[in-house]
Design a protein around this motif. Sequence first.
Motif, short mmCIF file in Angstrom:
data_model
loop_
_atom_site.label_atom_id
_atom_site.label_comp_id
_atom_site.label_asym_id
_atom_site.label_seq_id
_atom_site.Cartn_x
_atom_site.Cartn_y
_atom_site.Cartn_z
N UNK A 1 0.83 -1.20 0.00
CA UNK A 1 0.00 0.00 0.00
C UNK A 1 0.87 1.26 0.00
N UNK A 2 1.94 1.25 0.79
CA UNK A 2 2.88 2.36 0.83
C UNK A 2 3.48 2.60 -0.55
N UNK A 3 3.94 1.53 -1.20
CA UNK A 3 4.55 1.67 -2.53
C UNK A 3 3.53 2.11 -3.57
N UNK A 4 2.31 1.60 -3.46
CA UNK A 4 1.26 2.00 -4.41
C UNK A 4 0.94 3.49 -4.27
N UNK A 5 0.88 3.98 -3.04
CA UNK A 5 0.65 5.41 -2.83
C UNK A 5 1.79 6.25 -3.43
N UNK A 6 3.02 5.82 -3.21
CA UNK A 6 4.16 6.54 -3.79
C UNK A 6 4.05 6.56 -5.32
N UNK A 7 3.77 5.41 -5.93
CA UNK A 7 3.68 5.31 -7.38
C UNK A 7 2.53 6.17 -7.93
N UNK A 8 1.46 6.26 -7.16
CA UNK A 8 0.29 7.04 -7.58
C UNK A 8 0.44 8.53 -7.26
N UNK A 9 1.63 8.92 -6.82
CA UNK A 9 1.91 10.31 -6.46
C UNK A 9 0.96 10.82 -5.38
N UNK A 10 0.83 9.98 -4.36
CA UNK A 10 0.07 10.35 -3.15
C UNK A 10 1.02 10.24 -1.96
#
Length: 221
Positions: A137-146
């Motif tokens: 979830x942390x990596x997905x947020x980073x990738x999604x620019x959140x």
Amino acid sequence: MKRVAKIIAVGIALGLLLLLIRGLFQIEEGIFLRGYLVLAAVVLVGTVLFNVLYQISYQRRLQKLVPLLDQGDTEGYLTGVRALLETARGRALRSVLQLDLAAGYLEAKELDRAIQLLEGLPVSRSRTVELCRRLDLCLAYFEAERPEEAMAVYRDSGALLAEGRGRAPYGGTIAVADILAALQEGDRPRAEEQIRAAQAAWPEPRVQRALTEIGERLDKK
């Protein structure tokens, strides 16, 4: 809870059936009780063994799909995990498979799907499963620019990340999260040092691809 309720219901039904048999055949109480306890033990052990073997069978089938991610065949991996989810039973097993499905979406850059799945999964009592959920979830947020949400998950998961940091199988992925967090905090020198260390320490293809992507983004700045 549903599975436990079914087991209890079956146990009650079996008990009533045995009582009926005892009444019909006039079985002595001591003999009946010993037989009942033996049968109950056999049923309990059989149920536990069945559940364990059921879980293992799905884990083995899933492990055969994991190399597809390393090879970059995300569509093949996602198709395989979806097929497992169509037949899997049990909330715990389905949660693990959904976590694996989210990992495939993350690798395929289908970030909205990955985030939706990960946010919808319940907090797991297994620290390993919960580490995977929070890390992805942390990596997905980073990738999604959140980045604010990514950093909130990162900081809230400090204890879990510390347990896996520097150790297989999650050390490389945690290293990627550490690098992204360092960049978000504005510490580029630390991030660059961590990239070099991670490139040497974690040869897994997915980790190496992530490190290369981060390095390329830094080169453009």
